[in-house]
Design a protein around this motif. Structure first.
Motif: not given
Length: 84
Positions: A31-60
């Motif tokens: 997280i830098k200057n209000g922007t969240v950036k990252g990378t994930y492996n779609p073999s173990g994560w879904t887009s929905q899981e990543i968005r849920k983590d962002i919503n619960a953490g960085a954008c809580a």
């Protein structure tokens, strides 16, 4: 599969040193200057899981205002999000 998320610093730990494309639990987030950036492996994560983590953490308490993904040549997914 075990996933470790340290929401305070948004440091995500990976339990082995295998190459990224061979590690289904791989994820990273910064997280830098209000922007969240990252990378994930779609073999173990879904887009929905990543968005849920962002919503619960960085954008809580604020929610996600924007979210975009780009597939990388190595099979990983890079993402960028901003909070509302």
């Amino acid at each position: 599969m075990t996933r470790f998320v340290a929401l305070g610093a948004f440091a995500l730990a990976v339990g082995c040193s295998a190459p990224a494309e061979n590690n289904p639990g791989l994820t990273s987030m910064t997280i830098k200057n209000g922007t969240v950036k990252g990378t994930y492996n779609p073999s173990g994560w879904t887009s929905q899981e990543i968005r849920k983590d962002i919503n619960a953490g960085a954008c809580a308490g604020r929610g996600v205002a924007s979210y975009a993904e780009v597939a990388q040549p190595n099979g990983l997914i890079s993402y960028t999000a901003t909070c509302a």
